[in-house]
Structures are given as structure tokens and as C-alpha cells.
Design a protein around this motif. Structure first.
Motif, PDB file in Angstrom:
ATOM      1  N   LEU A 203       0.830  -1.209   0.000  1.00  0.00           N
ATOM      2  CA  LEU A 203       0.000   0.000   0.000  1.00  0.00           C
ATOM      3  C   LEU A 203       0.862   1.255   0.000  1.00  0.00           C
ATOM      4  O   LEU A 203       0.580   2.215  -0.718  1.00  0.00           O
ATOM      5  N   ARG A 204       1.925   1.262   0.816  1.00  0.00           N
ATOM      6  CA  ARG A 204       2.778   2.450   0.888  1.00  0.00           C
ATOM      7  C   ARG A 204       3.499   2.700  -0.436  1.00  0.00           C
ATOM      8  O   ARG A 204       3.649   3.853  -0.858  1.00  0.00           O
ATOM      9  N   LEU A 205       3.923   1.636  -1.107  1.00  0.00           N
ATOM     10  CA  LEU A 205       4.552   1.798  -2.421  1.00  0.00           C
ATOM     11  C   LEU A 205       3.555   2.399  -3.415  1.00  0.00           C
ATOM     12  O   LEU A 205       3.902   3.294  -4.207  1.00  0.00           O
ATOM     13  N   TRP A 206       2.312   1.901  -3.386  1.00  0.00           N
ATOM     14  CA  TRP A 206       1.279   2.407  -4.294  1.00  0.00           C
ATOM     15  C   TRP A 206       0.962   3.870  -3.991  1.00  0.00           C
ATOM     16  O   TRP A 206       0.846   4.697  -4.907  1.00  0.00           O
ATOM     17  N   GLU A 239      -1.883   4.455   3.724  1.00  0.00           N
ATOM     18  CA  GLU A 239      -0.495   4.176   4.074  1.00  0.00           C
ATOM     19  C   GLU A 239      -0.327   3.777   5.537  1.00  0.00           C
ATOM     20  O   GLU A 239       0.734   3.286   5.920  1.00  0.00           O
ATOM     21  N   ARG A 240      -1.357   3.928   6.346  1.00  0.00           N
ATOM     22  CA  ARG A 240      -1.302   3.496   7.746  1.00  0.00           C
ATOM     23  C   ARG A 240      -2.057   2.189   7.987  1.00  0.00           C
ATOM     24  O   ARG A 240      -2.059   1.678   9.104  1.00  0.00           O
ATOM     25  N   LEU A 241      -2.708   1.665   6.960  1.00  0.00           N
ATOM     26  CA  LEU A 241      -3.616   0.532   7.140  1.00  0.00           C
ATOM     27  C   LEU A 241      -2.868  -0.792   7.180  1.00  0.00           C
ATOM     28  O   LEU A 241      -2.117  -1.135   6.258  1.00  0.00           O
ATOM     29  N   GLU A 242      -3.063  -1.549   8.252  1.00  0.00           N
ATOM     30  CA  GLU A 242      -2.582  -2.929   8.283  1.00  0.00           C
ATOM     31  C   GLU A 242      -3.599  -3.808   7.561  1.00  0.00           C
ATOM     32  O   GLU A 242      -4.811  -3.673   7.768  1.00  0.00           O
ATOM     33  N   CYS A 243      -3.095  -4.729   6.735  1.00  0.00           N
ATOM     34  CA  CYS A 243      -4.005  -5.514   5.909  1.00  0.00           C
ATOM     35  C   CYS A 243      -3.314  -6.788   5.446  1.00  0.00           C
ATOM     36  O   CYS A 243      -2.089  -6.944   5.586  1.00  0.00           O
ATOM     37  N   GLY A 244      -4.096  -7.689   4.868  1.00  0.00           N
ATOM     38  CA  GLY A 244      -3.537  -8.880   4.252  1.00  0.00           C
ATOM     39  C   GLY A 244      -2.644  -9.669   5.174  1.00  0.00           C
ATOM     40  O   GLY A 244      -3.024 -10.036   6.289  1.00  0.00           O
TER      41      GLY A 244
END
Length: 255
Positions: A203-206, A239-244
Motif C-alpha cells: 500500500l505504501r509503495l502504491w 499508508e497506515r492501514l494494516e491488511c492482508g
């Protein structure tokens, strides 16, 4: 009902948001990009919406004259009706090279004019796709729901069609329009993103890539689009979301 996202001169971007019947399937948006006499349909969906989409497109373009079918990934709500597009149009199907040998599995073997020359297969880094005098940029979104996943950026309209990134679950029949209150919109996105996005690292890369693009709109394939300050709020949230895989542990793999 069509929702015109952008129109200037001979360039137009249109969203179709209400073609899924009631609760028959997951709400999904389909999109049209037109430049002069040339056009591309984005994430056109499966058999459930094929006929309604043909009728909706007819207000803007002869459906059998569509040049390109752009597919962000391989799910049925993206490419389920690709056999009909290959049969009834001369359109080229654009998708990740990872899915180029899988998509034909939904095309009957007896169909003529459906071979490799009907596909434009994208490398992992994406690329430029001409639509008339305009160019659409395929931008990576790998592991943000699919291992071979792309968004499509229209630099003339400054719209990023983001596929499932930014997707929200909204009730059938809800009116389509830009997110007005981001805080109240988050619950419509959070569960989906935690489950379907690969990891916070991706997510942060995107997010870093999208900030460089600096789009004026981010338009996902499900739910409502973003513009104005909602874009920054959305990117900050992602960019702060924990996921997957961030959320997985031994308890998820017990016998």
C-alpha cells in the motif's frame, strides 16, 4: 444511469454505476474513455451487466466500434463477458501478461477471431496505451487484490481508475457521486481493504506512486470516487492501514 466524470473538447470519461440488478451481484462500476472517434471500455464486467452496458454505451459510442477493453485484473466482475467482447467487437483486450493465458479459459474454443492477436499483454511495469490522440497509462497495483493488477491513469482528465483500490461497499440503488465525508466513508472500505489488499508495505509503495501522479480524481471499480481533499485523506488512511499478511498469524492456520 451514466455519470460524466470529465468532458473537454473531444475527450470524455463516463462511469456507469447502476447496471447490477439489486442484490444479484456485487455492485460494480464500468467506465468509458472516449477520444474523438476512438474509445476504451474499462473493467466491463461479466454476463450480468453485458446487455445493460451495451445499451448504456450506445448513448456515446457504437459498442461494436469500441477499440479497447482495459482489464485491471482477472475477476469475473472484470472479464466475465470477454467472450462477447471478442465475438461482437474488434476490440483488443488489455490485461496483465500474468493473466493472458487464463482469460481465454472463459472464451469458447470454437470461437474464431479470438486468438493471441486480440490481446495486448502488459508487463509488470505497465505502459502506455493509445486511445485516439490520447494516451492511457497502465500503472502497477500488484498484490492490491490481485498478483497481476493495474490501474489506468488518464493524464488528460487527470483521473486514476484504481480498480479495487479504494473500493467501497454501498447499497444497491445508492446515488453515485464523490465522497463528501471521508470519516463516515471509511467503514464502507475498511473490511474490504483489510482482507483483499496484500500488505501495508505494498500500500505504501502504491501511495508513493499515486502522489507522484497527482490525480484530480481517484475512481475505483466498486463504490464511490474521490476528489479534492478526500484524495489526500484516502492516501493518508491507506499508508497506515494494516491488511492482508500483516494480520495473519498461527491462529489463522490451525487444523
Amino acid at each position: 444511469m451514466a455519470f460524466v466524470l470529465f468532458e473537454s473538447g473531444d475527450h470524455r470519461c463516463v462511469a456507469f454505476n447502476d447496471l447490477v440488478r439489486g442484490d444479484d451481484g456485487v455492485q460494480a462500476n464500468q467506465f468509458l474513455i472516449q477520444n474523438g472517434r476512438h474509445s476504451a471500455v474499462l473493467d466491463p464486467g461479466g454476463a450480468l451487466v453485458y446487455n445493460p452496458l451495451m445499451l448504456a454505451l450506445a448513448a456515446y459510442v457504437k459498442p461494436n466500434e469500441v477499440d479497447l477493453v482495459l482489464c485491471s485484473h482477472q475477476d469475473p466482475d472484470i472479464i466475465g463477458a470477454v467472450d462477447k467482447w471478442l465475438l461482437y467487437t474488434q476490440a483488443t483486450v488489455v490485461c496483465s501478461k500474468l493473466w493472458g493465458r487464463f482469460v481465454p479459459h472463459v472464451v469458447p474454443g470454437y470461437m474464431k477471431n479470438s486468438g493471441a492477436d486480440r490481446y495486448l499483454l502488459l508487463p509488470d511495469e505497465g505502459g502506455l496505451i493509445p486511445v485516439g490522440n490520447a494516451v492511457i497509462r497502465a500503472v502497477p497495483a500488484h498484490f492490491l487484490h490481485s498478483v497481476g493488477n493495474f490501474g489506468f491513469y488518464d493524464p488528460q482528465a487527470k483521473i486514476l481508475f484504481s480498480g479495487d483500490v479504494g473500493a467501497s461497499l454501498i447499497p444497491s440503488g445508492a446515488s453515485y457521486g464523490f465522497v463528501q465525508d471521508f470519516a463516515t466513508h471509511v467503514p464502507k472500505m475498511e473490511g474490504f481493504h483489510r482482507r483483499y489488499m496484500g500488505s501495508n508495505r505494498v500500500l505504501r509503495l502504491w501511495v508513493d506512486m499515486v502522489r507522484k501522479l497527482d490525480p484530480q480524481m481517484i475512481v475505483p471499480q466498486h463504490g464511490l470516487p474521490f476528489r479534492g481533499e478526500a484524495i489526500g485523506q484516502f492516501l493518508n488512511w491507506l499508508e497506515r492501514l494494516e491488511c492482508g499478511i500483516d494480520l495473519l498469524g498461527p491462529a489463522d492456520f490451525r487444523v
